[in-house]
Design a protein around this motif. Structure first.
Motif, short mmCIF file in Angstrom:
data_model
loop_
_atom_site.label_atom_id
_atom_site.label_comp_id
_atom_site.label_asym_id
_atom_site.label_seq_id
_atom_site.Cartn_x
_atom_site.Cartn_y
_atom_site.Cartn_z
N GLY A 54 0.79 -1.22 0.00
CA GLY A 54 0.00 0.00 0.00
C GLY A 54 0.82 1.26 0.00
N SER A 55 2.14 1.15 -0.12
CA SER A 55 2.98 2.35 -0.13
C SER A 55 4.12 2.14 -1.12
N SER A 56 4.91 3.20 -1.27
CA SER A 56 6.09 3.11 -2.13
C SER A 56 7.36 3.03 -1.30
N LEU A 57 7.23 2.72 0.00
CA LEU A 57 8.38 2.68 0.90
C LEU A 57 8.96 1.28 0.97
N TYR A 58 10.28 1.20 0.96
CA TYR A 58 10.98 -0.08 1.05
C TYR A 58 11.72 -0.16 2.39
N TYR A 59 11.71 -1.36 2.99
CA TYR A 59 12.40 -1.58 4.24
C TYR A 59 13.23 -2.86 4.12
N GLU A 60 14.27 -2.93 4.95
CA GLU A 60 15.13 -4.11 4.93
C GLU A 60 14.37 -5.29 5.53
N VAL A 61 14.34 -6.41 4.81
CA VAL A 61 13.63 -7.61 5.26
C VAL A 61 14.52 -8.82 5.04
N LYS A 62 14.13 -9.91 5.71
CA LYS A 62 14.84 -11.18 5.55
C LYS A 62 13.93 -12.17 4.84
N VAL A 63 14.45 -12.82 3.80
CA VAL A 63 13.67 -13.80 3.05
C VAL A 63 13.59 -15.09 3.87
N LEU A 64 12.36 -15.55 4.11
CA LEU A 64 12.16 -16.78 4.86
C LEU A 64 11.98 -17.99 3.94
N ARG A 65 11.16 -17.82 2.89
CA ARG A 65 10.94 -18.95 1.97
C ARG A 65 10.26 -18.43 0.71
N TYR A 66 10.18 -19.33 -0.30
CA TYR A 66 9.52 -19.00 -1.56
C TYR A 66 8.52 -20.10 -1.88
N ASP A 67 7.30 -19.71 -2.17
CA ASP A 67 6.24 -20.65 -2.53
C ASP A 67 6.13 -20.71 -4.04
N ALA A 68 6.51 -21.85 -4.64
CA ALA A 68 6.52 -21.96 -6.10
C ALA A 68 5.12 -21.90 -6.68
N SER A 69 4.14 -22.44 -5.96
CA SER A 69 2.77 -22.47 -6.50
C SER A 69 2.16 -21.07 -6.59
N SER A 70 2.35 -20.27 -5.53
CA SER A 70 1.80 -18.90 -5.54
C SER A 70 2.79 -17.89 -6.07
N GLN A 71 4.08 -18.30 -6.22
CA GLN A 71 5.15 -17.41 -6.67
C GLN A 71 5.26 -16.19 -5.76
N LEU A 72 5.18 -16.45 -4.46
CA LEU A 72 5.29 -15.38 -3.47
C LEU A 72 6.44 -15.69 -2.52
#
Length: 661
Positions: A54-72
């Motif tokens: 809902g915004s154009s702001l970016y914050y530092e995050v840590k990737v936990l996992r990737y879901d191939a089916s939803s591509q999220l």
């Protein structure tokens, strides 16, 4: 104990000193999809920049996992919030700031000018945005997750309109014949300064907060400009943050509103039952319930006067300008209260006064013979104090209220405590009750029971069992008062309001249930062999060492994690910016102070033998308390620290007892 022995009743009718703080500030593993999945751009554990929805702001995050089916991608923000983001909402952290800067500088003057207002207005807006971020951070720090998300979504952006334009702006508007090249050059310079100013302000804001601001920033067209004088900005923002935080209430404990009714009735009744039961010639459960004495047996005016004099005596010792003035932990408003930590001085003077009274012929066995009346008098005082605390809290400023006792329900708030730190000038009522009348009174009652045993059993000296109980519990209290400053980091002082729960725990539960072992031994002596005596003493000393060592490690780390003396400690970083201690005893079990406390509690009960269950009341109660407290810690820390807490649990497998639990 060391932080508050009284604290043992709290959070589950007192968290042991060390318990409330005992819980670790506490992150999560994940797995990849099937082998046939397409190549993943961002890998698990990689630090990237994620766009806040809902915004154009970016914050530092840590990737936990990737879901191939939803591509999220599932990512975790610094405050522990986990979200699923599309690949286009994620950017590589390396070079993100550089690209952002170069894009800003490469924009044409025309584009920059069409987007900005006057230099003064832009600068004010930047300051306002920073202040709003600080206010929002204060709200999100104290709000539950669901409410925090709602607050983040709905927080408006605050803007300031200039009181007067800058000189450059006046020249631009008044001098119509100024050359276009000079005007454009001046606007370019101003815009560059504004951009640099915004960068510095935002960087400083994030540094001071120690966490990222995850508020939702509304579009310029939707945001409503507010006219606020610049010189009032900091004051207004501080009040806004405190009031907003105080208007929230943390999840209800102890069964919620209905539970508050139950505990208000059950706790006093339970203490009176224990006192009546231990007074029986045979305090067996087979004789339950004990005969209820006539109503007048509960009341004695002299006992009430004795309790009042004892409390006033401790008040006098507390207000004397003796001892260290210690600073408490920062409150939500940023304020740090000062406390007179002279508890060890208070118990030393109290001991001298008691010895002098005995020397003058005062019969302290009165405490044993009037135990029920003294308990009733203390109960009455705790109820009157609780009523006063709730009435005065109705007139307290919003920022002075406790989140946990701000539900809006009168009975629940009365029970849990509505005001966080009620004070009469510099006299802190909560801190005084936590460490003085009940805690030192505990030792006084034990000493009186030793005198009563000698009188009733016709002994020239107390029995070994009575001596052990007195010495063990005296050491516990002395340790707590010697390290009195440590209680300032406990949940009691930092988060819990002062209401019936703490007042009753401090003035009734501690002195009249923690002394059951000594009271029991007066009429039920238990002889100890030398091997049994040595084993019990060893158990007590080992438990005390674990308790004191673990609490010292935790308190030092909690007060100043960056202390060079603590550089050797192993920690697990969390998304909130805090770290979890996994060194020393905190690397053995998750609650080593609980372990030491349990060992000491066992050493208190063993001298009473196994003939009756009553002297084991403290041990049974304490096990239930700690297991319940551990369960609450687990759910709260998992919510707060997300994947870091799961990693911590994998690193430190056992909760309290190594290889057992």
């Amino acid at each position: 104990m060391g932080n508050s022995h009284q604290s043992r009743f709290r959070s589950d009718f007192h968290i042991p000193y060390g318990t409330g703080q005992g819980s670790q500030e506490s992150s999560t593993g994940t797995c990849f999809g099937p082998m046939t999945m397409p190549s993943v751009k961002y890998q698990r554990g990689e630090m990237v920049m994620g766009r806040w929805p809902g915004s154009s702001l970016y914050y530092e995050v840590k990737v936990l996992r990737y879901d191939a089916s939803s591509q999220l991608y599932t990512v975790i923000y610094k405050d522990g919030t986990e979200l699923e983001l599309k690949e286009q909402d994620i950017k590589n952290a390396a070079g993100f700031q550089t690209r952002s800067r170069s894009r800003s500088r490469s924009r044409s003057p025309g584009r920059r000018r069409s987007r900005s207002r006057s230099p003064a207005r832009t600068t004010r807006r930047s300051s306002s945005r920073t202040a709003a971020a600080v206010a929002t951070a204060a709200i999100t720090e104290s709000a539950p997750t669901s409410r925090r998300d709602a607050k983040l979504k709905d927080t408006p952006e605050v803007r300031l309109s200039p009181l007067k334009q800058t000189k450059a702006a006046e020249n631009n508007s008044n001098n119509k014949h100024e050359k276009k090249e000079e005007k454009q050059k001046e606007e370019n310079n101003t815009a560059n300064k504004v951009n640099e100013s915004e960068s510095k302000v935002e960087a400083e804001s994030e540094k001071n907060q120690g966490r990222y601001n995850l508020r939702r920033r509304k579009d310029d067209g939707d945001a409503k400009a507010l006219e606020i004088k610049p010189e009032k900005l900091e004051e207004k923002d501080a009040k806004l943050a405190a009031a907003s935080a105080a208007s929230l209430s943390s999840p209800l404990d102890f069964g919620g509103k209905m539970g508050a009714y139950f505990w208000l009735l059950f706790l006093p009744a339970w203490v009176l039952f224990l006192v009546l039961q231990v007074n029986l010639e045979d305090p067996s459960l087979a004789n339950f319930p004990p005969l209820l004495p006539p109503f007048e047996a509960f009341w004695d005016a002299q006992a009430l006067g004795f309790v009042i004099l004892w409390v006033l005596f401790q008040v006098l010792l507390y207000i004397l300008p003796v001892g260290k003035l210690s600073e408490g932990m920062p409150l939500r408003s940023g304020e740090r209260l000062k406390y007179r930590t002279n508890g060890f001085f208070a118990i030393a003077v109290s001991a001298v006064a008691v010895v002098a009274a005995v020397h003058q012929g005062v019969d302290l066995t009165y405490i044993h013979s009037h135990f029920l009346q003294l308990a009733t008098a203390s109960l009455l005082i705790s109820v009157l104090l609780s009523i006063y605390l709730y009435v005065r809290s109705r007139y307290a400023a919003p920022e002075q209220l406790a989140l946990g006792g701000n539900s809006g329900n009168v009975v629940y708030d009365f029970f849990k405590g509505h005001e966080l730190n009620p004070r009469i000038k510099d006299f802190d009522l909560k801190f005084f009750c936590e460490m003085r009348p009940g805690l030192i009174g505990w030792c006084l009652i034990n000493f009186a029971m030793a005198l009563a045993e000698m009188k009733e059993q016709s002994l020239n000296a107390p029995s070994y069992s009575m001596i052990l109980v007195n010495l063990f519990q005296l050491l516990y209290v002395l340790d707590g008062l010697w390290n009195e400053e440590a209680i300032l980091t406990t949940m009691d002082l930092m988060h819990d309001g002062f209401g019936f729960m703490l007042a009753f725990g401090d003035l009734v539960w501690v002195p009249f249930t923690y002394t059951l072992q000594a009271y029991y031994l007066v009429s039920h002596p238990n002889l100890l062999s030398l091997p049994a005596l040595a084993a019990i003493v060893t158990l007590k000393l080992v438990g005390f060492y674990i308790f004191r060592k673990s609490n010292s490690e935790k308190n030092a780390f909690r007060r100043n994690p960056s202390d060079p003396k603590l550089s050797h400690l192993k920690t697990i970083p969390t998304a909130t910016g805090k770290s979890l201690l996994v060194s020393g005893w905190w690397g053995v079990v998750r609650h080593p102070n609980y372990l030491g406390d349990l060992m000491m509690a066992l050493a208190w009960s063993l001298p009473c033998g196994f003939s009756h269950l009553l002297p084991w009341h403290y041990m049974i109660y304490f096990i239930i308390l700690l297991v319940h407290r551990d369960s609450r810690d687990m759910s709260e820390c998992r919510r707060k620290y997300g994947s870091a807490w799961d990693e911590y649990c994998r690193t430190v497998r056992y909760r309290i007892i190594p290889r057992v639990y």
